[in-house]
Every structure is written in structure tokens, then in C-alpha cells.
Design a protein around this motif. Structure first.
Motif, PDB file in Angstrom:
ATOM      1  N   ASN A 172       3.370  12.200 -10.019  1.00 31.42           N
ATOM      2  CA  ASN A 172       2.139  12.777  -9.571  1.00 31.42           C
ATOM      3  C   ASN A 172       0.875  11.746  -9.472  1.00 31.42           C
ATOM      4  OD1 ASN A 172       2.901  15.331  -9.392  1.00 31.42           O
ATOM      5  ND2 ASN A 172       2.507  15.952 -11.494  1.00 31.42           N
ATOM      6  N   VAL A 173       0.882  10.957 -10.327  1.00 35.95           N
ATOM      7  CA  VAL A 173       0.079   9.783 -10.107  1.00 35.95           C
ATOM      8  C   VAL A 173       0.153   8.777  -9.346  1.00 35.95           C
ATOM      9  CG1 VAL A 173      -0.924   7.947 -11.535  1.00 35.95           C
ATOM     10  CG2 VAL A 173      -0.534  10.173 -12.499  1.00 35.95           C
ATOM     11  N   ALA A 174       1.432   8.576  -8.975  1.00 36.59           N
ATOM     12  CA  ALA A 174       1.965   7.486  -8.104  1.00 36.59           C
ATOM     13  C   ALA A 174       1.795   7.938  -6.693  1.00 36.59           C
ATOM     14  CB  ALA A 174       3.415   6.609  -8.550  1.00 36.59           C
ATOM     15  N   SER A 175       1.675   9.331  -6.417  1.00 38.63           N
ATOM     16  CA  SER A 175       2.338   9.764  -5.169  1.00 38.63           C
ATOM     17  C   SER A 175       1.419   9.199  -4.079  1.00 38.63           C
ATOM     18  CB  SER A 175       1.946  11.353  -5.204  1.00 38.63           C
ATOM     19  OG  SER A 175       0.565  11.568  -5.232  1.00 38.63           O
ATOM     20  N   ASP A 176      -0.036   8.948  -4.064  1.00 37.13           N
ATOM     21  CA  ASP A 176      -0.843   8.330  -3.008  1.00 37.13           C
ATOM     22  C   ASP A 176       0.000   6.953  -2.395  1.00 37.13           C
ATOM     23  OD1 ASP A 176      -2.470   7.939  -1.373  1.00 37.13           O
ATOM     24  OD2 ASP A 176      -4.080   7.518  -2.630  1.00 37.13           O
ATOM     25  N   ALA A 177       0.159   6.147  -3.524  1.00 41.29           N
ATOM     26  CA  ALA A 177       1.075   4.771  -3.161  1.00 41.29           C
ATOM     27  C   ALA A 177       2.262   5.222  -2.520  1.00 41.29           C
ATOM     28  CB  ALA A 177       1.140   4.033  -4.287  1.00 41.29           C
ATOM     29  N   LEU A 178       3.245   6.045  -3.118  1.00 42.49           N
ATOM     30  CA  LEU A 178       4.393   6.315  -2.668  1.00 42.49           C
ATOM     31  C   LEU A 178       4.383   6.882  -1.235  1.00 42.49           C
ATOM     32  CD1 LEU A 178       6.205   7.851  -5.477  1.00 42.49           C
ATOM     33  CD2 LEU A 178       6.599   5.580  -4.921  1.00 42.49           C
ATOM     34  N   ALA A 179       3.527   7.571  -0.850  1.00 44.33           N
ATOM     35  CA  ALA A 179       3.241   8.124   0.370  1.00 44.33           C
ATOM     36  C   ALA A 179       2.928   7.113   1.452  1.00 44.33           C
ATOM     37  CB  ALA A 179       2.313   9.317   0.540  1.00 44.33           C
ATOM     38  N   ASN A 180       2.175   6.333   1.086  1.00 44.09           N
ATOM     39  CA  ASN A 180       1.977   5.220   2.094  1.00 44.09           C
ATOM     40  C   ASN A 180       2.853   4.085   2.254  1.00 44.09           C
ATOM     41  OD1 ASN A 180      -1.137   5.048   2.981  1.00 44.09           O
ATOM     42  ND2 ASN A 180      -0.940   5.890   0.994  1.00 44.09           N
ATOM     43  N   LEU A 181       3.722   3.885   0.957  1.00 44.97           N
ATOM     44  CA  LEU A 181       4.737   3.176   1.145  1.00 44.97           C
ATOM     45  C   LEU A 181       5.980   3.591   1.947  1.00 44.97           C
ATOM     46  CD1 LEU A 181       6.184   0.565  -0.243  1.00 44.97           C
ATOM     47  CD2 LEU A 181       7.377   2.298  -1.892  1.00 44.97           C
ATOM     48  N   ALA A 182       6.154   4.979   1.984  1.00 47.27           N
ATOM     49  CA  ALA A 182       7.337   5.854   2.612  1.00 47.27           C
ATOM     50  C   ALA A 182       6.923   5.757   4.169  1.00 47.27           C
ATOM     51  CB  ALA A 182       7.588   6.820   2.054  1.00 47.27           C
ATOM     52  N   SER A 183       5.588   5.748   4.386  1.00 51.58           N
ATOM     53  CA  SER A 183       5.320   6.203   5.769  1.00 51.58           C
ATOM     54  C   SER A 183       5.414   4.615   6.448  1.00 51.58           C
ATOM     55  CB  SER A 183       3.879   6.181   5.854  1.00 51.58           C
ATOM     56  OG  SER A 183       3.277   6.499   7.237  1.00 51.58           O
ATOM     57  N   GLY A 184       5.056   3.717   5.996  1.00 43.14           N
ATOM     58  CA  GLY A 184       5.003   2.171   6.545  1.00 43.14           C
ATOM     59  C   GLY A 184       6.320   1.692   6.605  1.00 43.14           C
ATOM     60  N   GLY A 185       7.132   1.987   5.509  1.00 40.68           N
ATOM     61  CA  GLY A 185       8.488   1.628   5.250  1.00 40.68           C
ATOM     62  C   GLY A 185       8.748   0.407   4.644  1.00 40.68           C
ATOM     63  N   VAL A 186       9.841  -0.073   4.146  1.00 36.38           N
ATOM     64  CA  VAL A 186      10.072  -1.524   3.554  1.00 36.38           C
ATOM     65  C   VAL A 186      10.963  -2.366   4.305  1.00 36.38           C
ATOM     66  CG1 VAL A 186       9.287  -0.389   1.466  1.00 36.38           C
ATOM     67  CG2 VAL A 186      11.804  -0.498   2.033  1.00 36.38           C
ATOM     68  N   THR A 187      11.023  -3.533   4.078  1.00 35.09           N
ATOM     69  CA  THR A 187      12.020  -4.469   4.417  1.00 35.09           C
ATOM     70  C   THR A 187      12.997  -4.959   3.270  1.00 35.09           C
ATOM     71  OG1 THR A 187      10.267  -5.487   5.988  1.00 35.09           O
ATOM     72  CG2 THR A 187      11.976  -6.677   5.338  1.00 35.09           C
ATOM     73  N   GLY A 188      12.288  -5.198   2.252  1.00 35.25           N
ATOM     74  CA  GLY A 188      13.211  -5.551   1.080  1.00 35.25           C
ATOM     75  C   GLY A 188      13.499  -4.315   0.205  1.00 35.25           C
ATOM     76  N   GLY A 189      14.663  -4.079  -0.412  1.00 32.90           N
ATOM     77  CA  GLY A 189      14.994  -2.789  -1.285  1.00 32.90           C
ATOM     78  C   GLY A 189      13.824  -2.461  -2.059  1.00 32.90           C
ATOM     79  N   ALA A 190      13.459  -1.171  -2.195  1.00 30.70           N
ATOM     80  CA  ALA A 190      12.443  -0.734  -3.309  1.00 30.70           C
ATOM     81  C   ALA A 190      13.175   0.375  -3.768  1.00 30.70           C
ATOM     82  CB  ALA A 190      11.146  -0.216  -2.194  1.00 30.70           C
ATOM     83  N   LEU A 191      13.249   0.361  -5.203  1.00 30.92           N
ATOM     84  CA  LEU A 191      13.706   1.477  -5.997  1.00 30.92           C
ATOM     85  C   LEU A 191      12.932   1.681  -6.861  1.00 30.92           C
ATOM     86  CD1 LEU A 191      16.699   2.657  -6.407  1.00 30.92           C
ATOM     87  CD2 LEU A 191      16.915   0.842  -8.329  1.00 30.92           C
ATOM     88  N   ILE A 192      12.772   3.295  -7.023  1.00 31.64           N
ATOM     89  CA  ILE A 192      11.995   3.935  -7.987  1.00 31.64           C
ATOM     90  C   ILE A 192      12.753   4.587  -8.913  1.00 31.64           C
ATOM     91  CG2 ILE A 192      10.178   5.469  -8.127  1.00 31.64           C
ATOM     92  CD1 ILE A 192      10.056   4.836  -4.852  1.00 31.64           C
ATOM     93  N   ILE A 193      12.942   3.977 -10.126  1.00 29.37           N
ATOM     94  CA  ILE A 193      13.762   4.662 -11.324  1.00 29.37           C
ATOM     95  C   ILE A 193      12.720   5.745 -11.941  1.00 29.37           C
ATOM     96  CG2 ILE A 193      15.020   4.287 -13.175  1.00 29.37           C
ATOM     97  CD1 ILE A 193      15.196   1.421 -12.039  1.00 29.37           C
ATOM     98  N   VAL A 194      13.043   7.082 -11.757  1.00 26.74           N
ATOM     99  CA  VAL A 194      12.195   8.082 -12.588  1.00 26.74           C
ATOM    100  C   VAL A 194      12.758   8.699 -13.600  1.00 26.74           C
ATOM    101  CG1 VAL A 194      10.791   8.565 -10.422  1.00 26.74           C
ATOM    102  CG2 VAL A 194      12.989   9.785 -10.538  1.00 26.74           C
ATOM    103  N   GLY A 195      12.362   8.851 -14.921  1.00 21.70           N
ATOM    104  CA  GLY A 195      13.059   9.719 -15.967  1.00 21.70           C
ATOM    105  C   GLY A 195      12.673  11.208 -15.564  1.00 21.70           C
TER     106      GLY A 195
END
Length: 768
Positions: A104-127
């Protein structure tokens, strides 16, 4: 100071390739990150993933050797934003936090990250903190994955599968230019097992290379018109690339069963595989090693679903069961959509035979699978009963052709036999002794630890309430949230970590409306540095709020395992600490601040709260209540104490007790403190039938019970005793003198008693 040290365990991270690695799930995740050539790692602690942050902290020497950067983030949003390093550069990054609150807290940054996309591998490990043992609202990560179109991995709960998922996650991210979420359920985080290691790899592309060769691509920045292009990329490029990767790498698993059962099957998430197989085994449809007679489709990739794989599994089957823990039923809905699109008539069962919410334990799954088979393949459940009936028929003597009445009676007998077998099985599943446990065991609501420095804060507040009346109280996330439980029963809402102050904002209108009371909000030091300074205190100053804010400062982020924060009182070689909260709140404009440096001083705590609630000064009132978390203090002091005693040093230990002859049985010490080390005991006096207070062996000598009892009713029954380890000659002489004095006083009392008895006897004789 973290709750648990992994200094010894992290040495396993150095083992060479081909070694059998044994350990806990979170330790295996760390090893997999190093094998995958991760370049940077960050995150925010929270159950069930807190220990991953602790492992990474203890492994910093190894991380530095490999050129891996690690930092604990100030919040999940800060951690997610750090993944921007992988947007323009082929450097692998990983972040971790507790979900769903952290997501929930990270959703703003995650939405922008997922929109623009990544070049290097980006792994989000959630408990994934869902179900039994959870401390949060019952929600799932799946919605975030769908909302922002990030791929979601849900590996089977065993170490080889978890380690493989880390490797697959990075590669899937790079193949699709999309961040990948790796979901670790509670049991996955803490299970133990083994796997075969690979060699640790230095990052193929480092942060140093990125800094020295900066790259800028305006099309990766989320701003129109680029944001519209991102949406097209998601649909026309990234999704097909993900489907292709999942199929080619066979991330999902197909098990055909024994070949006899072809018209039904089970589709399950990877995280549910163990429990589902165990349920099948108890129905005699799988063996102890996981070989199922029923065809299985295991979704180690929870999102996206692959239509071609769904076709392959469902084609020719009349029905499938979807094992999807929690609600909403995302997978069940999606599967029905896919089957309709493919024009397949396969019936999808799920929440019609399984609970809508809650844990899918083995017992729950066994009942659900049985209900599914009873509707679609009852013969699989009736096989044993039918075989028994057949044997009975074969043993019987030949007879004439049965009449219609005889056939009906036979069918009725078979039905009765099956019902009896079912009843017997149900009895085995839920034994009477298990059903009775809930009635025998008392309820165990969560509460503060023995000696917790937060308990006197709430005791003082309850005493102030007696004088000033009940106020509206907004609570926050953390240990102090236990204030809502008896005996304190303080707090009306909790809206999120560091949002206690913000959740009282609307009540600042009370001053404008002429209300006679102020609203009160509690917040911990962890929440203060996470979100509370800006969203809470800064906002209150800006809007000239008149509320009272209590910041519980116990030196650590105690609720998540005792990690250091900026205001921690100890020095940390890797972090900057010793930054006082008082300076921070004054820095954003608070003028009315009271600092209580020892929360166990109930009278001082009570006075500070009273002053805040009665102050006429405009603006927010902040009370900072400081004392070190008792658990962390005990972890720090006990090893030192044991070592000192072992070395022959003089060590003084304090203990508190209650004089049963003085205790009146009022029990104010319990009513206002609620300390677990306080209990009831017989008075030992026939003239005092009510039980008295007693301090048990768990007491840590914080002194709160005595102080709060004194503040409440002036109780004199508490005493403090000192145990001297390795006493000196002076200690022994002093103890001897005390014993002699006490003995003489006791003897004097006995002599006086004897004299009185003799005098009474003499008087009786004279009268006679």
C-alpha cells in the motif's frame, strides 16, 4: 539491535557451488540473490519478512565483498523508489517488505516503475501476511499485481522452489522489462530445508558503472505522451513476452496423475501445493511423496495466467477445482473468462466448495476436495466402500434374481454403509478432544511484554482520564496498538503506520466549534520516522491543529524486531543514529513539547499528559515518552550479566514482590498496569479470604506495578529485594548483620508474645 542475530548463519552464504545448503527460507532467499548477481538490495522490515532484513544487515561484509549495496529504507515507498536504478541501467535490484500494508505504502512508486518499465531485473519480495498469524487486514497482493501489471510469482513452499523463483524472477523481469513480485507466504518464510547451491556472482553491471556512464531515456519517464505508450507496451509487448517466457521456461507445472483419472483436475497456486497434496493423501488420492492420482496444474506464476496452458489442462475435463486462498476469487473469475473465450465447457469449482476467506488448512482443503469430487467423481470416494460391498456379495451364497424390492433394499444398504463410512471419517478428521480444546483454553488476547515501557504511558493516561474525562484517541501501528486491549481500552481507530497523528486531523475542528476537549493521538518512534514526521506532525503544524500527540520512543523499531532507527540511543557502525525526536518536531515548527525521559515515572508521565490536555497555548501539543524497549534491553544486558557472574564479578539483581500480609486485595496494580508478571495468589491468612497480588518469576524489576499502584491508591505492599551474585566480604558481613538483627527482632516479638500469654494465664488463675 535486531531481535535475532544471523552472524553465524550468514557464513553459509560463502559456500561454493554444489554444496548442500541447509537453513531457513529467508536465508535461502539471500543466497539466491547473491547467486543471481543482484547489485543492490533495500527494504523495510515487517512480519513475516523482517528476518530477511536482519540477514542482509548481518551479511553486509559478504555483500561488500561482492560489490552489492544494501540499505534499510525509511519506508516501503523509499525502497520501491530505489528500484528506479534498474529503469535505465541493466543492474539487478531487489526490495522487500511486508504485504499488503507495505505494498500500500509503496504503490505510488510501484505504479510508476511498472508503467515506465525496467532494463535491469527488478524483484519485489513481499511477505504475504494473510491468514493465521496475520497482524493486518486480510488482503492479498494479487490486486496490486493486476492493477499495475507486474508479474506475480507464488512458488511452492520448499527451498529449491523458492531459490528457483528468485532466479526466474530476475530473468522474467529482464525478458519483459517489467518488475516482478515474489510472494512468500508466512510458512514459506520460516520453513527449513535444503537445496544445492550455485556460485555467488558479482553484479554483471554495477552501480559504479551506472554513475560513471549516465543514461537518460525520456520515454521511460511517466509523463504524457510517454505514459500512453507504456500502456500499449504492456499489452502488445510485455504481456506476450511474459507468456512466452513462462511457457518456454515451464515455470508452471503439470502433473497428469495416474492416468486413470482424466475428466477432473485441480488448479492450485504454488503456495497451496503442500496443503493440497496433503489433503489428497488423506483422501487416499496421493502418496506421501506428493504423487497425485488426480491431475494437477500448479501455478508458480500467479499472474498472468497463460491461456494456452489453461486450454492444455482443461481440454477434455468436465470440471476443475481452483484452490485460491482468500478473496476476491481472482483466479476463479479469470479462468471462467478464459474458458468462455476458448469455448470450453469445463465447469470451474472454487469458492462454492471452499470457504470464501480464511486459511486453507489441510482440514479445510480435504473437505473442499471431497465436496468437489462428490459432485463430479463420487466413485473416487466410494471405491473403498464399494469394494467392501462387492466382497460381501461375492462371499454370499448364490441366489435367485433379485426382485425390485431387494434391489432397492440393497441400494439403501449401500447408501447407509457409505454414510456410516463418511461419519467415521468425519469423526477421525475432527476428534472430540480437538473440538473441546477451544472450550478448555482461555482466550489469549495480544498484549505488551513484561516490563514494557509503554505500559506506564497508558496507565498514566487512564489516571488522567479519571480527572479530565474520556477523550477521542487515534491509535497507530506498532506495539503501542495493544493499548486498545484490556486493561487500558484506549483508542478508537488505527489507519496505518505513522498515520496516528493524521487520523486525528478532522477533530482539530473542535477548537473552531468551541469543543471543551482535545483529540489525542499515539504514535511510535518507528512510525514517526516512517511516515509520521511529515504526514502527521508537519501537517499538524501547517494546519495549526490543537490536538495532543504522544510519541512513544523506545529506541528501536520494536514491533518489527528491534531494528535501529534515526533516534536509536546506541551507535551503529553502518547507520547514523542518536538523532532526537524532540529536535525533529521542533524543526518542523512545534513549540509546545514535553519530554519524559523515564516512562516508568507514572507521576511525571501523568503530569505531562495533564498539562498537554489542559494547555491553552495554540498549536499542536507533543509529549515524547522515552524508555528503552525492555525486550531489547534484556537481550543486551542478559549476556553481559551472565558473563560477569561467570567471571566472578559482583552483580546486583533487583526483584519486586508483594507483602501478602499488607496487600489489601484492591488489585489496582493489575487494573491499571496489566503486567503479565502479576497474578493472584492465596493470602495465607484465614481472616483474609480474598486473593492477594503476587509477582511471578518473569518479573524484570521495572517497578511499574509499584509506582502505578502508589499513584492510584498509595499501596505500601510492594517491596524491592536485591540478589547479590558473587558477594564481597562486606556483602556477607552486612547480610549476617541483617540476619542477626531480623532474628533478634523476631525473637523479641516471640518473647513479648510469650510474656503476654503468661500474663493472661496468670490473670485467669487469679480470677479462678
Amino acid at each position: 539491535m535486531a531481535e535475532r542475530s544471523f552472524v553465524k548463519e550468514v557464513e553459509q552464504l560463502r559456500v561454493p557451488a554444489g554444496t548442500v545448503f541447509r537453513g531457513e527460507g529467508i536465508l535461502a532467499v539471500t543466497k539466491a540473490l547473491l547467486e543471481a548477481g543482484v547489485g543492490y538490495v533495500t527494504g523495510y522490515q515487517g512480519s513475516p519478512i523482517s528476518h530477511l532484513m536482519d540477514v542482509l544487515s548481518d551479511a553486509q561484509p559478504i555483500l561488500r565483498e561482492l560489490g552489492v549495496y544494501f540499505e534499510p529504507a525509511a519506508s516501503e515507498a523509499a525502497a520501491a523508489a530505489a528500484l528506479s536504478a534498474s529503469v535505465n541501467y541493466p543492474v539487478r535490484g531487489a526490495v522487500t517488505w511486508k504485504s499488503t500494508v507495505g505494498t500500500n505504502v509503496a504503490s505510488d512508486a510501484l505504479a510508476n516503475l511498472a508503467s515506465g518499465g525496467v532494463t535491469g531485473g527488478a524483484l519485489i519480495i513481499v511477505g504475504e501476511d494473510y491468514g493465521e498469524g496475520s497482524s493486518i487486514m486480510q488482503e492479498r497482493t494479487h490486486a496490486f499485481a493486476m492493477k499495475s501489471q507486474m508479474w506475480l510469482l507464488d512458488p511452492q513452499p520448499n527451498l529449491p522452489a523458492i531459490v528457483k523463483a528468485v532466479h526466474d524472477g530476475f530473468e522474467l523481469s529482464e525478458a519483459t522489462n517489467t518488475p516482478v513480485m515474489l510472494e512468500l507466504r508466512i510458512r514459506s518464510c520460516h520453513l527449513h530445508g535444503s537445496f544445492i547451491t550455485e556460485e555467488n556472482r558479482r553484479p554483471a553491471f554495477t552501480l559504479k558503472q551506472a554513475l560513471e556512464n549516465p543514461v537518460r531515456d525520456v520515454n521511460r519517464i511517466v509523463l504524457p505522451p510517454a505514459s500512453f505508450l507504456h500502456e500499449k507496451e504492456k499489452i502488445h509487448e510485455r504481456w506476450p513476452a511474459a507468456v512466452k517466457f513462462i511457457q518456454e521456461r515451464q515455470l508452471n507445472e503439470f502433473h497428469d496423475g495416474d492416468g486413470e483419472i482424466e475428466d477432473v483436475g485441480i488448479i492450485m497456486l504454488g503456495g497451496m501445493a503442500n496443503n493440497t497434496l496433503r489433503a489428497l493423501m488423506q483422501l487416499e488420492l496421493a502418496d506421501l511423496f506428493g504423487a497425485s492420482r488426480v491431475p494437477l496444474y500448479i501455478l508458480n506464476v500467479a499472474y498472468p495466467l497463460v491461456e494456452e496452458e489453461v486450454r492444455r489442462f482443461c481440454d477434455g475435463k468436465k470440471a476443475v477445482l481452483v484452490v485460491e486462498e482468500g478473496q476476491p476469487d481472482y483466479h476463479e473469475q479469470h479462468l471462467n473468462t478464459i474458458l468462455a473465450r476458448l469455448n470450453l465447457a469445463t465447469k470451474v469449482h472454487g469458492k462454492d466448495v471452499l470457504p470464501m476467506g480464511g486459511d486453507y488448512t489441510v482440514d479445510v482443503l480435504r473437505k473442499g476436495v471431497r465436496a468437489f469430487l462428490q459432485r463430479q467423481r463420487p466413485d473416487l470416494l466410494e471405491r473403498k466402500t464399494s469394494a467392501t460391498v462387492t466382497r460381501r456379495k461375492e462371499d454370499a451364497a448364490p441366489a435367485a434374481a433379485p426382485t425390485a424390492e431387494a434391489l432397492a433394499a440393497e441400494r439403501a444398504a449401500e447408501a447407509a454403509a457409505q454414510a456410516a463410512a463418511q461419519a467415521e471419517q468425519d469423526k477421525v478428521e475432527v476428534p472430540e478432544i480437538v473440538a473441546a480444546i477451544g472450550k478448555l483454553l482461555p482466550p489469549r488476547p495480544p498484549g505488551l511484554c513484561v516490563g514494557c515501557p509503554e505500559r506506564p504511558i497508558f496507565s498514566a493516561y487512564k489516571l488522567v482520564e479519571q480527572e479530565l474525562g474520556v477523550h477521542h484517541v487515534s491509535s497507530d501501528i506498532g506495539c503501542h496498538l495493544f493499548q486498545i486491549m484490556p486493561p487500558f481500552e484506549i483508542g478508537a481507530t488505527t489507519m496505518g503506520y505513522g498515520l496516528g497523528v493524521s487520523s486525528a486531523s478532522a477533530f482539530s475542528a473542535g477548537a473552531q466549534l468551541g469543543a471543551s476537549k482535545k483529540a489525542v493521538a499515539f504514535m511510535g518512534d518507528g512510525g514517526f520516522w516512517h511516515n509520521g514526521l511529515t504526514s502527521g506532525i508537519g501537517n499538524a503544524v501547517f494546519n495549526k491543529q490543537n490536538n495532543v500527540f504522544v510519541i512513544v520512543d523506545n529506541n528501536y523499531s520494536a514491533a518489527t524486531g528491534g531494528q535501529d532507527i534515526p533516534s536509536s540511543r546506541n551507535t551503529n557502525p553502518n547507520r547514523s543514529t542518536l538523532h532526537p525526536i524532540e529536535a525533529a518536531v521542533r524543526g518542523v515548527g512545534v513549540t509546545w513539547v514535553r519530554f519524559v525521559g523515564r516512562t516508568y515515572d507514572v507521576n511525571a508521565m501523568k503530569q505531562a499528559l495533564h498539562d498537554a490536555l489542559t494547555s491553552e497555548e495554540p498549536g499542536p501539543k507533543v509529549v515524547i515518552a522515552q524508555s528503552e524497549c525492555m525486550l531489547n534491553r534484556q537481550r543486551r544486558e542478559k549476556p553481559l550479566t551472565r558473563a560477569a557472574i561467570k567471571n566472578g564479578e559482583r552483580v546486583l539483581k533487583e526483584r519486586f514482590g508483594v507483602d501478602a500480609s499488607v496487600c489489601s486485595g484492591d488489585h489496582a496494580c493489575m487494573r491499571v498496569s496489566g503486567c503479565p508478571s502479576l497474578t493472584l495468589a492465596p493470602s495465607g491468612d484465614a481472616l483474609k479470604p480474598d486473593p492477594v497480588a503476587r509477582v511471578d518469576e518473569d518479573c524484570v524489576a521495572c517497578g511499574h506495578c509499584g509506582e502505578v499502584a502508589d499513584a492510584a491508591v498509595l499501596c505500601p505492599s510492594f517491596y524491592k529485594a536485591h540478589k547479590v551474585n558473587n558477594p564481597t566480604g562486606w556483602d556477607k558481613w552486612l547480610a549476617g548483620m541483617r540476619a542477626s538483627t531480623v532474628g533478634w527482632l523476631q525473637g523479641k516479638r516471640e518473647r513479648e508474645r510469650a510474656a503476654k500469654q503468661l500474663y493472661a494465664a496468670t490473670i485467669d488463675e487469679v480470677r479462678a
